[in-house]
Write a protein that holds these residues in place. Structure first.
Motif, PDB file in Angstrom:
ATOM      1  N   VAL A 169       4.511   7.136   1.667  1.00  0.00           N
ATOM      2  CA  VAL A 169       4.477   5.999   2.594  1.00  0.00           C
ATOM      3  C   VAL A 169       4.175   4.666   2.046  1.00  0.00           C
ATOM      4  O   VAL A 169       3.175   4.709   1.428  1.00  0.00           O
ATOM      5  CB  VAL A 169       3.458   6.492   3.614  1.00  0.00           C
ATOM      6  CG1 VAL A 169       3.312   5.128   5.075  1.00  0.00           C
ATOM      7  CG2 VAL A 169       3.738   7.638   4.466  1.00  0.00           C
ATOM      8  N   ARG A 170       5.059   3.813   2.188  1.00  0.00           N
ATOM      9  CA  ARG A 170       4.872   2.398   1.676  1.00  0.00           C
ATOM     10  C   ARG A 170       4.843   1.448   2.667  1.00  0.00           C
ATOM     11  O   ARG A 170       5.711   1.142   3.417  1.00  0.00           O
ATOM     12  CB  ARG A 170       5.938   2.178   0.588  1.00  0.00           C
ATOM     13  CG  ARG A 170       6.075   3.126  -0.604  1.00  0.00           C
ATOM     14  CD  ARG A 170       7.203   2.835  -1.537  1.00  0.00           C
ATOM     15  NE  ARG A 170       7.306   3.888  -2.392  1.00  0.00           N
ATOM     16  CZ  ARG A 170       8.370   4.098  -3.386  1.00  0.00           C
ATOM     17  NH1 ARG A 170       9.024   2.865  -3.670  1.00  0.00           N
ATOM     18  NH2 ARG A 170       8.303   5.044  -4.134  1.00  0.00           N
ATOM     19  N   VAL A 171       3.749   0.669   2.910  1.00  0.00           N
ATOM     20  CA  VAL A 171       3.751  -0.487   3.771  1.00  0.00           C
ATOM     21  C   VAL A 171       3.191  -1.556   3.044  1.00  0.00           C
ATOM     22  O   VAL A 171       2.134  -1.481   2.316  1.00  0.00           O
ATOM     23  CB  VAL A 171       2.694   0.167   4.923  1.00  0.00           C
ATOM     24  CG1 VAL A 171       2.549  -1.075   5.940  1.00  0.00           C
ATOM     25  CG2 VAL A 171       3.219   1.180   5.643  1.00  0.00           C
ATOM     26  N   GLY A 172       3.892  -2.752   3.325  1.00  0.00           N
ATOM     27  CA  GLY A 172       3.620  -4.016   2.816  1.00  0.00           C
ATOM     28  C   GLY A 172       3.755  -4.522   1.310  1.00  0.00           C
ATOM     29  O   GLY A 172       3.387  -5.231   0.810  1.00  0.00           O
ATOM     30  N   MET A 210       0.902  -1.290  -0.050  1.00  0.00           N
ATOM     31  CA  MET A 210       0.177   0.038  -0.070  1.00  0.00           C
ATOM     32  C   MET A 210       0.894   1.376   0.073  1.00  0.00           C
ATOM     33  O   MET A 210       1.916   1.369   0.758  1.00  0.00           O
ATOM     34  CB  MET A 210      -0.923  -0.044   1.244  1.00  0.00           C
ATOM     35  CG  MET A 210      -1.693   1.138   1.407  1.00  0.00           C
ATOM     36  SD  MET A 210      -2.856   1.085   2.657  1.00  0.00           S
ATOM     37  CE  MET A 210      -3.727   2.475   2.658  1.00  0.00           C
ATOM     38  N   MET A 211       0.483   2.214  -0.983  1.00  0.00           N
ATOM     39  CA  MET A 211       1.493   3.551  -1.064  1.00  0.00           C
ATOM     40  C   MET A 211       0.333   4.691  -0.634  1.00  0.00           C
ATOM     41  O   MET A 211      -0.633   4.797  -1.404  1.00  0.00           O
ATOM     42  CB  MET A 211       2.182   3.621  -2.314  1.00  0.00           C
ATOM     43  CG  MET A 211       2.994   4.756  -2.293  1.00  0.00           C
ATOM     44  SD  MET A 211       4.266   4.466  -3.768  1.00  0.00           S
ATOM     45  CE  MET A 211       3.025   5.005  -5.014  1.00  0.00           C
ATOM     46  N   ILE A 212       0.951   5.656  -0.038  1.00  0.00           N
ATOM     47  CA  ILE A 212       0.000   6.917   0.231  1.00  0.00           C
ATOM     48  C   ILE A 212       1.074   7.843   0.168  1.00  0.00           C
ATOM     49  O   ILE A 212       2.185   8.114   0.499  1.00  0.00           O
ATOM     50  CB  ILE A 212      -0.383   6.902   1.729  1.00  0.00           C
ATOM     51  CG1 ILE A 212      -1.274   5.719   2.030  1.00  0.00           C
ATOM     52  CG2 ILE A 212      -0.988   8.189   1.983  1.00  0.00           C
ATOM     53  CD1 ILE A 212      -1.613   5.916   3.528  1.00  0.00           C
ATOM     54  N   ASP A 213       0.429   8.889  -0.955  1.00  0.00           N
ATOM     55  CA  ASP A 213       1.374  10.121  -1.312  1.00  0.00           C
ATOM     56  C   ASP A 213       0.681  11.375  -0.483  1.00  0.00           C
ATOM     57  O   ASP A 213      -0.477  11.631  -0.325  1.00  0.00           O
ATOM     58  CB  ASP A 213       1.343  10.455  -2.784  1.00  0.00           C
ATOM     59  CG  ASP A 213       2.083   9.409  -3.726  1.00  0.00           C
ATOM     60  OD1 ASP A 213       3.161   8.961  -3.163  1.00  0.00           O
ATOM     61  OD2 ASP A 213       1.486   8.993  -4.662  1.00  0.00           O
ATOM     62  N   LEU A 214       1.788  12.170   0.025  1.00  0.00           N
ATOM     63  CA  LEU A 214       1.480  13.053   0.793  1.00  0.00           C
ATOM     64  C   LEU A 214       2.278  14.279   0.197  1.00  0.00           C
ATOM     65  O   LEU A 214       3.207  14.427   0.231  1.00  0.00           O
ATOM     66  CB  LEU A 214       1.684  13.039   2.148  1.00  0.00           C
ATOM     67  CG  LEU A 214       1.140  11.753   2.990  1.00  0.00           C
ATOM     68  CD1 LEU A 214       1.737  11.763   4.517  1.00  0.00           C
ATOM     69  CD2 LEU A 214      -0.283  12.033   3.167  1.00  0.00           C
ATOM     70  N   THR A 215       1.685  15.414  -0.088  1.00  0.00           N
ATOM     71  CA  THR A 215       2.192  16.619  -0.575  1.00  0.00           C
ATOM     72  C   THR A 215       2.127  17.771   0.364  1.00  0.00           C
ATOM     73  O   THR A 215       0.972  17.974   1.156  1.00  0.00           O
ATOM     74  CB  THR A 215       1.670  17.058  -2.087  1.00  0.00           C
ATOM     75  OG1 THR A 215       1.801  15.919  -2.771  1.00  0.00           O
ATOM     76  CG2 THR A 215       2.436  18.150  -2.433  1.00  0.00           C
TER      77      THR A 215
END
Length: 392
Positions: free
Chosen positions: A81-84, A1-6
């Protein structure tokens, strides 16, 4: 899972990590350390790949810090953010823009795992004094790489003068199996070693560190010979009955030659960054042998500058004494083995003091007697056997 934060902040990154863990069904942390990678865009992919592979052995929170400084750039923080996705652990890529790039520690500090060791790795250009760097101050171990980074001619003296317990370099890690194999070759009967030679591609930092280690442990002159590579290609220990030699012309398979015995083939391949980092993460205590080798480098540089062979510097003496304290048995060259040396270790203190005086006299006279060979084989063998892997 990846979450991009700007244009975000550290607290939002922490919240994203918690959200991602819950989303994939693993709310527990289960990580043993925080690995901070300080790099640039050109090196971040390879460094992150190596760290993720190493995390399979050492589950970690990996923080990749990429600075984009510039007075004309508006300060902001972007994060991935990269998890798993791969490996065990979490990966956060932090891009620091503008003036924020000069204050990376303020972004990294809230993201460190609580009550867990911190390791900082510079896969490319590194500060001259890693322990004085704002990020280096946060870490128990600081890893640099003299092979990958541009270096000055006096890089060894700089490393020695700035050394703090916990510093290490992947150029040193690449010598581990060479040192282990050399120690094993001396763990049997052999004649007095009176000289040595290290063959390697020109400008190889690992070869220089290996030569300094041999000089420090054996107390003999070590010749540096330029070869076609790759990396270190051979080490020769000169004795009256012939050379004890390890040759590795192809970077994969080595041949161990000992006088009076048949040649033996040994796997000694050159390892990639993932294997080197995994080795360094296996132990987080200071590397006393590396410290003593750096101190010996500074001692040799001082002797060359003064045109004389002065006694060891206080740093070299302190590191050598610290290392010697952890060695139970030292090998005696000539007609002894490590097993037989156990009896010699029980000799009276008077004999030990006499041996030390003989060794000092031999050193000041420029000769390399049996006691110097004893120090090389015993201490080097005991220490090197604890650190497996790592060819250059």
């Amino acid at each position: 899972m990846m979450i991009d934060l700007t244009d975000t902040k550290s607290s939002a990154v922490n919240s994203a990590l918690v959200e991602a863990r819950h989303a994939i069904g693993s709310p527990a942390l289960g990580m043993v350390l925080t690995l901070v990678i300080v790099t640039d865009e050109s090196n971040q992919y390879d460094a992150m790949k190596a760290a993720v592979e190493a995390a399979r052995e050492h589950p970690s929170r990996i923080l990749v810090v990429i600075g984009r400084p510039g007075a004309e750039i508006t300060p902001r923080l972007d994060a991935e953010v990269r998890v798993g996705d791969a490996g065990a652990g979490e990966t956060v890529v932090l891009r620091l823009h503008g003036e924020l790039a000069d204050h990376a520690e303020s972004v990294v500090l809230p993201l460190l795992l609580p009550d867990a060791p911190v390791v900082v790795w510079w896969p490319g250009k590194a500060p001259e004094a890693a322990s004085a760097d704002p990020l280096g101050v946060l870490a128990q171990r600081r890893i640099t790489d003299a092979v990958a980074a541009p270096r000055r001619a006096d890089w060894l003296e700089i490393r020695a003068s700035a050394y703090t317990p916990g510093d290490t370099d992947l150029a040193w890690t690449r010598t581990t199996t060479w040192r282990s194999l050399l120690a094993a070759a001396l763990d049997q009967r052999y004649d007095t070693i009176n000289a040595a030679a290290v063959e390697a591609k020109a400008g190889n930092p690992s070869a220089e560190l290996l030569a300094l280690w041999l000089s420090d442990r054996l107390g003999v002159p070590v010749e540096r010979v330029v070869s076609a590579g790759p990396g270190i290609t051979a080490v020769h220990l000169r004795t009256e009955s012939g050379d004890i030699a390890i040759t590795r012309p192809d970077g994969v398979l080595a041949t161990l030659s000992t006088p009076g015995q048949p040649d033996r083939h040994v796997a000694l391949k050159r390892r990639d960054a993932a294997e080197l980092i995994a080795e360094e993460l296996r132990r987080l205590d200071p590397d006393d042998v590396y410290a003593a080798t750096l101190a010996h480098a500074a001692e040799e540089a001082k002797a060359r500058a003064n045109g004389s062979s002065d006694d060891a510097s206080p740093a070299a003496v302190e590191a050598a004494e610290h290392e010697a304290a952890s060695v139970a048995v030292q090998a005696v060259p000539g007609s002894s083995t490590m097993a037989e040396s156990a009896d010699a270790a029980k000799a009276p203190a008077k004999r030990a003091a006499s041996g030390a005086a003989t060794k000092k006299t031999a050193k000041s006279g420029g000769s390399s007697g049996g006691s110097a060979g004893s120090r090389g084989s015993g201490t080097g063998g005991s220490r090197a056997s604890k650190r497996t892997g790592g060819a250059s």
